[in-house]
Design a protein around this motif. Structure first.
Motif, short mmCIF file in Angstrom:
data_model
loop_
_atom_site.label_atom_id
_atom_site.label_comp_id
_atom_site.label_asym_id
_atom_site.label_seq_id
_atom_site.Cartn_x
_atom_site.Cartn_y
_atom_site.Cartn_z
N ARG A 40 0.83 -1.21 0.00
CA ARG A 40 0.00 0.00 0.00
C ARG A 40 0.86 1.26 0.00
O ARG A 40 0.61 2.21 -0.75
CB ARG A 40 -0.92 0.01 1.22
N ILE A 43 2.36 1.80 -3.50
CA ILE A 43 1.38 2.29 -4.47
C ILE A 43 1.02 3.75 -4.18
O ILE A 43 0.92 4.57 -5.12
CB ILE A 43 0.13 1.41 -4.46
N HIS A 47 1.70 6.71 -6.75
CA HIS A 47 0.54 7.49 -7.18
C HIS A 47 0.77 8.98 -6.95
O HIS A 47 0.29 9.82 -7.74
CB HIS A 47 -0.71 7.02 -6.42
N ILE A 75 1.49 -1.18 -13.40
CA ILE A 75 1.54 -2.24 -12.39
C ILE A 75 1.13 -3.56 -13.04
O ILE A 75 0.12 -3.64 -13.73
CB ILE A 75 0.59 -1.93 -11.21
N THR A 88 -5.25 -6.16 -5.13
CA THR A 88 -5.88 -5.29 -6.12
C THR A 88 -7.24 -4.81 -5.64
O THR A 88 -7.57 -3.62 -5.72
CB THR A 88 -6.02 -6.03 -7.46
N LEU A 92 -5.64 -1.30 -4.99
CA LEU A 92 -5.66 -0.65 -6.31
C LEU A 92 -7.05 -0.16 -6.70
O LEU A 92 -7.21 0.97 -7.20
CB LEU A 92 -5.13 -1.60 -7.38
N ILE A 97 -6.78 2.36 -9.86
CA ILE A 97 -5.57 2.00 -10.59
C ILE A 97 -5.80 0.64 -11.26
O ILE A 97 -6.20 -0.32 -10.60
CB ILE A 97 -4.36 1.92 -9.65
N ALA A 99 -4.46 -2.69 -13.44
CA ALA A 99 -3.24 -3.49 -13.53
C ALA A 99 -3.33 -4.52 -14.65
O ALA A 99 -4.42 -4.87 -15.12
CB ALA A 99 -2.96 -4.19 -12.20
N HIS A 154 -9.40 -4.37 -15.25
CA HIS A 154 -8.03 -4.86 -15.30
C HIS A 154 -7.87 -5.74 -16.54
O HIS A 154 -8.84 -6.30 -17.05
CB HIS A 154 -7.68 -5.62 -14.03
#
Length: 204
Positions: A40, A43, A47, A75, A88, A92, A97, A99, A154
């Motif tokens: 975390r 990321i 970010h 990612i 995720t 994410l 985000i 991936a 994703h």
């Protein structure tokens, strides 16, 4: 390439030295529960300091239809471990985000405990220092979890059928099974198109 998050400072230091227009692809594998906080933090730091792009944007860039102005980061996750799905979902997705996932077609969706542990030992970590050790975070994603990832935007890619080093394969049938069958199986099972592949061990 970042494996299991054991050296997060190395990541920060390498990024701090890099400037300019480029795309860095960070590759994760299984993420133990004890390392979720580190993941975390990574990321959140990425970010806040870099442009995180989706795999769809990356493919658009490769087709020369998108220009990257900054240092961008994509990612990705190899193998198809359930712990990657959970990371995720919990980290994410709330940050929107997206991936890229590279899945082993003969591994994911396998709910037989003895079967998946044997697959990890004999295929994924056969030649590594980890040896015969298998951990709960290396359990494969279920079909439902992969479908959830797809529905959340994703992107799935292939990672062969059984995770061999392709340099060690000598027959056409073996190569076809690992390269073409894996792609077709994922496309059929999840009703998607596969346009990317990650070679196990980087062997081509």
């Amino acid at each position: 390439v970042l494996g299991n998050l054991y050296k997060p400072l190395k990541l920060f230091n390498s990024f701090a030295k890099s400037k300019g227009n480029r795309i860095t692809i960070l590759n994760y594998h299984g993420i133990p529960k004890k390392d979720l906080d580190n993941f975390r933090l990574q990321i959140e730091w990425l970010h806040g300091n870099y442009k995180l792009i989706s795999p769809q944007d990356f493919h658009t860039f490769l087709n020369r239809k998108l220009k990257i102005e900054d240092h961008a980061v994509l990612i990705s996750f190899d193998d198809g471990f359930e712990s990657s799905y959970k990371a995720t979902r919990d980290i994410l997705d709330p940050m929107e985000i997206k991936a890229q996932f590279f899945l082993l077609s003969d591994f994911v969706g396998d709910n037989n405990l003895n079967s998946w542990k044997g697959f990890v030992t004999n295929n994924i970590y056969k030649s590594s220092k980890i040896g015969a050790q298998v951990f709960d975070y290396q359990k494969p994603m279920s079909t439902k979890e992969i479908e959830s990832l797809i529905n959340n935007g994703h992107l799935m890619g292939a990672h062969t059928s059984t995770h061999p080093n392709l340099c060690d394969l000598s027959s056409k049938d073996q190569l076809e099974h690992e390269l073409f069958y894996s792609k077709k199986k994922l496309e059929k099972d999840f009703e998607i198109s596969i346009h990317s592949m990650a070679y196990p061990f980087g062997g081509i």
